[in-house]
Enzyme design. Structure first.
Site, PDB file in Angstrom:
ATOM      1  N   GLU A   1       0.808  -1.216   0.000  1.00 42.58           N
ATOM      2  CA  GLU A   1       0.000   0.000   0.000  1.00 42.58           C
ATOM      3  C   GLU A   1       0.842   1.267   0.000  1.00 42.58           C
ATOM      4  O   GLU A   1       0.477   2.258  -0.643  1.00 42.58           O
ATOM      5  CB  GLU A   1      -0.927   0.000   1.223  1.00 42.58           C
ATOM      6  CG  GLU A   1      -1.825   1.227   1.343  1.00 42.58           C
ATOM      7  CD  GLU A   1      -2.890   1.321   0.265  1.00 42.58           C
ATOM      8  OE1 GLU A   1      -3.349   2.445  -0.013  1.00 42.58           O
ATOM      9  OE2 GLU A   1      -3.255   0.273  -0.316  1.00 42.58           O
ATOM     10  N   GLU A   2       1.983   1.250   0.700  1.00 46.20           N
ATOM     11  CA  GLU A   2       2.709   2.496   0.926  1.00 46.20           C
ATOM     12  C   GLU A   2       4.111   2.546   0.322  1.00 46.20           C
ATOM     13  O   GLU A   2       4.673   3.627   0.165  1.00 46.20           O
ATOM     14  CB  GLU A   2       2.813   2.790   2.428  1.00 46.20           C
ATOM     15  CG  GLU A   2       1.499   2.699   3.185  1.00 46.20           C
ATOM     16  CD  GLU A   2       0.435   3.682   2.696  1.00 46.20           C
ATOM     17  OE1 GLU A   2       0.690   4.424   1.733  1.00 46.20           O
ATOM     18  OE2 GLU A   2      -0.665   3.688   3.272  1.00 46.20           O
TER      19      GLU A   2
ATOM     20  N   SER B   1     -10.646  10.288   0.905  1.00 52.43           N
ATOM     21  CA  SER B   1      -9.418   9.808   1.522  1.00 52.43           C
ATOM     22  C   SER B   1      -8.654  11.009   2.098  1.00 52.43           C
ATOM     23  O   SER B   1      -9.165  11.693   2.977  1.00 52.43           O
ATOM     24  CB  SER B   1      -8.598   8.997   0.520  1.00 52.43           C
ATOM     25  OG  SER B   1      -7.603   8.231   1.170  1.00 52.43           O
TER      26      SER B   1
ATOM     27  N   ASP C   1     -14.107  -0.647   4.812  1.00 50.57           N
ATOM     28  CA  ASP C   1     -12.873  -0.017   4.331  1.00 50.57           C
ATOM     29  C   ASP C   1     -11.713  -0.513   5.188  1.00 50.57           C
ATOM     30  O   ASP C   1     -11.646  -0.225   6.387  1.00 50.57           O
ATOM     31  CB  ASP C   1     -13.017   1.505   4.444  1.00 50.57           C
ATOM     32  CG  ASP C   1     -11.878   2.267   3.788  1.00 50.57           C
ATOM     33  OD1 ASP C   1     -10.783   1.692   3.634  1.00 50.57           O
ATOM     34  OD2 ASP C   1     -12.086   3.449   3.438  1.00 50.57           O
TER      35      ASP C   1
ATOM     36  N   HIS D   1     -12.557   0.995   0.480  1.00 45.46           N
ATOM     37  CA  HIS D   1     -12.073   2.359   0.321  1.00 45.46           C
ATOM     38  C   HIS D   1     -12.451   2.939  -1.036  1.00 45.46           C
ATOM     39  O   HIS D   1     -12.563   4.163  -1.177  1.00 45.46           O
ATOM     40  CB  HIS D   1     -10.549   2.395   0.498  1.00 45.46           C
ATOM     41  CG  HIS D   1      -9.995   3.770   0.673  1.00 45.46           C
ATOM     42  ND1 HIS D   1     -10.430   4.620   1.670  1.00 45.46           N
ATOM     43  CD2 HIS D   1      -9.050   4.464  -0.015  1.00 45.46           C
ATOM     44  CE1 HIS D   1      -9.775   5.766   1.592  1.00 45.46           C
ATOM     45  NE2 HIS D   1      -8.935   5.701   0.578  1.00 45.46           N
TER      46      HIS D   1
END
Length: 723
Positions: A187-188, A593, A668, A700
């Site tokens: 994800e990051e 977001s 989410d 999400h």
């Protein structure tokens, strides 16, 4: 001034967007004669596999997807979560891999793995109806093997068929996994792989992930009829300041199964950012410290287990990870080996040439612009090809530069955004080109001079003419400190007059994103176009902290999120008012977001500029978001408690006076509904009114068309009622 668009609410939720039903996953076939791609001829989301003959200019269907692949209901939870990480909507055939050695394709489907051996051949089942979902299936470099992860362990099997062979062991049921990237990596950090074949196809490097010590965060499916395990998900989610997953890097041979664990250092609290094999069968690993201020490139000699530091990057701001590490063979200046590396050491990401010992030979690019990606390297002709913002931060073009130094030369002539793919022989490249006034098309160009060879895809979309979409105006303004910002204006039709107009700011505002570009996606923002067609002026602004402007532009948000982003958006509204475009008493804002965070925060901190907000899936307190993203910009909460407190929406609720609509999906797993719940508690305590729109079965990224249409109806009505 724009003419009147013809847009209804239902048009907002249709995917692909107008002009965006494009071939995707383009790849040159190993023989270079054709281009393969995924495409939906019906204009929907279910994709099929095609081949385009580069000589004849004709396309043909290679493979149609299975019926099961056309619905998300048939996908495993693992596949659904993978698609969330990719932000992927497409169905059908969504991925495929060529084997350059055999000319075969590997095609994963919901019911298993298939091999395509060539035209006229039936799709051959390799492994079907597995007891557990198959993840991350790939060919070995020689095409003789297929690898995958199943039930937390790594497997290989012959590409010709047979029984799968488990080559890792010992983690099943322990809270560990072998061969899968952990959540933060996916994800990051932009690392979605958890294993890597050696160039000689004899061994695999893999990551062992231990997350057993991370507390379980349970998400209940409140909208399901089922109860018990069928109505819940357990995620080991690392919140900011809390423990991360522990990772080990191992190397295993598929013949012996013996694992060699590599020494990543004494500090376990690190990120394994990247793993790459070198042509000499040595392995490299990029190690990022927890604070994300230091990145080490390590090289491992597997025969001895020894490691050495090739280079180290440090930053007083933070390290922006990239995928620009290209090992080179037959490099005359470095006794045969070397590599190209990217660094932001000057404040902008640029290319550098290194020898095999990690000694810099020379910078290849420089200036107040950034390299976005490395498109290819032709060592024989001593040339590197790269994408960059040299022309403008709102555009992306292909350039080439000599490995011996010199000025870059631009190869994409048309203004706008380009994405490219080079052929193996470095003779041609595929160019997907677009601009705000030009829908995407795909062309083939000469790599020698950028000359057009042929148009591959330029299929008209009658929705473009039917909707009569006006082209947004890209504008520039200076904020209160004199910093240049880029914005985009969607004007109402002339029938609504010349202004000032009720105004809606569409915001994201967070790092690693850029919204104002000379690209078609700006034009087919259908919500913005719909609202503009109803008499609202819609405005987008890339505030400080956003991407592709250099570290100095990003740095002001360090340890202080939600500050300069808000003041820049306020300055954008003031600029619109000064132009006579915005009615200062009728300004709203919406976002999702980070944009949801920004919408709520702008209402709370700048109520004189914003009278209402729609906040979708907002991060309301950064202690509730993940480690990798949050700590990069905010530091650890233990070291920056005041910054975390002041940056939270809840810290500013006493100042909220305008109307607020909160929107969130209850399942989410990225920005948990907990964020909105905590905000609601704060609003209740502060006696502040709010409105709430929930989607029990959405994550999400809302996916169901009927739910998205309902959401658009509610949001549009909210603006019409309160502005």
């Amino acid at each position: 001034m724009p003419s009147h668009p013809n847009i209804e609410l239902n048009d907002i939720v249709q995917f692909p967007l107008p002009g965006m039903n494009m071939p995707g996953s383009l790849k040159f076939a190993p023989d270079g004669r054709s281009l393969t791609y995924l495409f939906s001829p019906e204009g929907g989301l279910v994709r099929q596999l095609y081949a385009y003959d580069l000589e004849s200019g004709t396309s043909r269907l290679l493979i149609a997807p299975s019926a099961e692949s056309g619905s998300e209901e048939n996908l495993s939870l693992e596949e659904k979560l993978r698609r969330e990480r990719l932000r992927q909507r497409e169905l059908g055939i969504t991925q495929y891999q060529w084997s350059p050695k055999t000319g075969h394709m590997l095609i994963p489907q919901p019911d298993g793995l298939y091999i395509f051996e060539g035209e006229g051949e039936a799709l051959r089942p390799l492994l079907t109806n597995p007891a557990k979902p198959i993840q991350d299936a790939r060919f070995s470099p020689d095409g003789q093997w297929v690898s995958f992860v199943q039930d937390a362990e790594l497997y290989v099997m012959l590409a010709t068929g047979g029984e799968p062979q488990q080559i890792t062991s010992g983690v099943r049921g322990t809270g560990k996994t072998n061969g899968l990237a952990e959540y933060i990596a996916q994800e990051e950090l932009g690392r979605r792989r958890g294993y890597w074949w050696s160039p000689d196809s004899q061994t695999l490097a893999f990551v062992e992930v231990d997350k057993a010590h991370i507390p379980v965060y349970r998400i209940m499916h409140q909208g399901k009829d089922a109860v018990g395990e069928a109505a819940q998900e357990d995620h080991r989610y690392p919140f900011a300041g809390m423990p991360n997953a522990k990772v080990r890097l191992g190397v295993v041979s598929y013949t012996s199964g013996a694992v060699q664990w590599l020494d990543l250092g004494d500090n376990e609290d690190i990120y394994l950012a990247r793993v790459n094999w070198l042509p000499n069968d040595r392995l490299t690993a990029q190690i990022l410290n927890r604070e994300q201020s230091q990145l080490d490139l390590l090289e491992f000699e597997l025969a001895t287990g020894e490691k050495r530091l090739l280079l180290r990057e440090t930053s007083d701001v933070w390290i922006n990870l990239h995928n620009i590490f290209r090992p080179l063979k037959n490099l005359p200046e470095s006794r045969g080996s070397g590599f190209i590396w990217a660094s932001e050491r000057t404040g902008f990401q640029h290319l550098y040439l290194y020898d095999g010992d990690g000694q810099e030979i020379r910078p290849l690019t420089s200036g107040n612009w950034q390299v976005d990606s490395l498109a290819g390297v032709d060592v024989k002709n001593q040339t590197a090809y790269f994408m960059a913002t040299k022309e403008s931060p709102t555009e992306s073009h292909l350039y080439r530069v000599s490995l011996l130094g010199g000025e870059p030369e631009r190869l994409t002539p048309e203004p706008g955004m380009h994405s490219v793919m080079l052929d193996i022989k470095h003779n041609r490249f595929v160019d997907v080109q677009q601009a705000v006034n030009v829908a995407p098309k795909i062309v083939l160009r000469s790599l020698a001079d950028g000359r057009l060879h042929k148009t591959i895809f330029n299929q008209p979309d009658d929705r473009i003419g039917r909707h009569n979409l006006p082209t947004p105006e890209i504008s520039t303004l200076q904020n209160r400190d004199g910093v240049l910002l880029y914005g985009a204006i969607y004007r109402p039709p002339t029938s609504f007059g010349n202004g000032p107009f009720p105004t809606i700011v569409s915001v994201y505002g967070g790092p690693h994103a850029q919204r104002v570009t000379n690209g078609w996606l700006l034009t087919v923002d259908m919500r913005a176009q719909y609202l503009a067609s109803r008499g609202f002026l819609v405005f987008k602004l890339d505030n400080q902290g956003s991407a592709r402007r250099g570290l100095a532009f990003e740095a002001p948000i360090k340890h202080n999120m939600g500050s300069v982003e808000v003041t820049d958006q306020v300055d954008g509204v003031c600029w619109l008012v000064a132009q006579g475009l915005a009615d200062p008493k009728r300004v709203g804002i919406y976002g999702w977001s980070y944009g949801g965070y920004m919408a709520a925060l702008c209402l709370a901190k700048a109520g004189d500029a914003f009278q209402m907000a729609v906040a979708g899936a907002p991060v309301t307190h950064w202690d509730g978001y993940d480690t990798g993203y949050t700590e990069r910009y905010m530091g650890l909460p233990q070291q920056n408690p005041d910054g975390y407190e002041v940056s939270s929406v809840m810290h500013h609720l006493d100042k909220i006076e305008g109307k607020l609509l909160l929107v969130h999906g209850l399942i989410d797993e990225n920005v948990h509904f907990r964020h909105t719940a905590r905000l609601i508690n704060g609003l209740i305590a502060a006696r502040k009114r709010y409105d709430l729109l929930l989607f029990p079965d959405e994550r999400h990224m809302p996916r169901k068309a009927d739910g998205r249409l309902y959401m658009e109806e509610q949001i549009a009505d909210y603006f019409k009622k309160h502005l």
